[in-house]
Design a protein around this motif. Structure first.
Motif, PDB file in Angstrom:
ATOM      1  N   THR A  50      70.979  49.444  29.522  1.00 43.82           N
ATOM      2  CA  THR A  50      70.329  49.948  30.740  1.00 43.82           C
ATOM      3  C   THR A  50      70.746  51.391  31.015  1.00 43.82           C
ATOM      4  O   THR A  50      69.922  52.222  31.398  1.00 43.82           O
ATOM      5  N   GLU A  92      65.153  46.346  35.491  1.00 43.67           N
ATOM      6  CA  GLU A  92      65.685  44.981  35.581  1.00 43.67           C
ATOM      7  C   GLU A  92      65.309  44.322  36.916  1.00 43.67           C
ATOM      8  O   GLU A  92      64.954  43.163  36.958  1.00 43.67           O
ATOM      9  N   ASP A 167      62.964  46.685  30.603  1.00 41.95           N
ATOM     10  CA  ASP A 167      64.375  46.276  30.618  1.00 41.95           C
ATOM     11  C   ASP A 167      64.470  44.829  31.082  1.00 41.95           C
ATOM     12  O   ASP A 167      64.327  44.535  32.264  1.00 41.95           O
ATOM     13  N   GLU A 168      64.711  43.929  30.162  1.00 43.81           N
ATOM     14  CA  GLU A 168      64.874  42.494  30.449  1.00 43.81           C
ATOM     15  C   GLU A 168      63.698  41.925  31.235  1.00 43.81           C
ATOM     16  O   GLU A 168      63.895  41.244  32.243  1.00 43.81           O
TER      17      GLU A 168
HETATM   18 MG   LIG Z   1      71.050  45.988  31.309  1.00 45.26          MG
END
Ligand SMILES: [Mg+2]
Ligand SMILES: Nc1ncnc2c1ncn2[C@@H]1O[C@H](COP(=O)(O)OP(=O)(O)OP(=O)(O)O)[C@@H](O)[C@H]1O
Length: 242
Positions: A50, A92, A167-168
């Motif tokens: 991240t 995220e 991101d995720e």
């Molecule tokens: Mg992360």
């Protein structure tokens, strides 16, 4: 000639060193993303994935190193300025407006891409996410986690990006919804949009990615095609296993 035709990398980062206060997190990371390329970023929790994305986007500017967007140096530039160069980020923590409807959330994000491209509009996003089409007048905060994630990706597509950074995006979602998100990512790839994907689902990443990077303790410790990485159980065990 467009940047796409000249094959200048969308992003080219050299030797990034990024800190949170006194903690030195990224130790000289370099990477580039070519137009249309699907790149995965793998690595265990807390390894700096991240932070790397945040460094590229000017959210946590690197203390040393350079970030070029389409060949133009933009290290630490304002995030708004960076994403105007055709980059969309799905963080995220999903960034939707809870007190606006699904339709309003999507319309608000709409803009044409580089060279005035308008491939992705409300109609196409709703075709891609039929669930959102059924929820158009629902408020953002009345959606399930999966629907919120779809809305976040839908908002990103409404900006007609050249590069989508995820991101995720499947974190914490039910298996069926995850499958739906992966299928959309495949559609996005087929439409020619480049992607940088961080996710815990290694199998899904290997199916999609042209190239995979593994980050450990703020350094890139492995780079390879999906076929190469899939055939290397030792790398799996060392950097990805639990
Ligand atoms: Mg992360
Ligand atoms: N705001 C912050 N302030 C201080 N340290 C931070 C901050 N955010 C992250 N860190 C630290 O930086 C390191 C890298 O974190 P980062 O979130 O980039 O990892 P990650 O690879 O994305 O992990 P995860 O898979 O858990 O999302 C970790 O040690 C983390 O504790």
């Amino acid at each position: 000639m467009t940047a796409q035709a000249t094959k200048v990398p969308i992003i080219e980062a050299e030797q990034l060193h990024t800190y949170y206060g006194a903690s030195h997190i990224l130790h000289g990371i370099s990477l580039s993303v070519a137009p249309g390329e699907t790149l995965s970023l793998m690595g265990r929790n807390g390894m700096g994935k991240t932070t790397l994305l945040r460094s590229l986007l000017g959210l946590t500017p690197p203390r040393r190193g350079t970030v070029k967007i389409y060949g133009r140096e933009m290290t630490g530039a304002a995030t708004q300025k960076i994403i105007r160069q055709g980059i969309a980020f799905v963080p995220e923590d999903r960034g939707i407006f809870p007190n606006l409807t699904v339709r309003e959330n999507l319309i608000m994000a709409a803009r044409s891409g580089l060279d005035g491209r308008k491939d992705w509009d409300l109609t196409r996003v709703l075709e891609t996410f039929p669930r959102l089409a059924q929820r158009l007048s629902h408020m953002g905060n009345h959606l399930s986690g999966g629907e919120q994630q779809m809305l976040t990706v839908g908002r990103a597509l409404m900006t007609n990006p050249e590069l989508l950074i995820l991101d995720e995006a499947t974190e914490g979602l039910a298996p069926l919804i995850r499958k739906e998100i992966w299928s959309v990512v495949r559609t996005i790839k087929q439409s020619g949009i480049a992607t940088v994907i961080v996710d815990k689902d290694i199998k899904a990443l290997l199916e999609l990615a042209d190239r995979n990077l593994i980050i450990s303790k703020g350094r890139i410790v492995y780079q390879g095609s999906s076929a190469e990485l899939a055939a290397d159980p030792e790398i799996h065990a060392r950097y990805l296993g639990v």
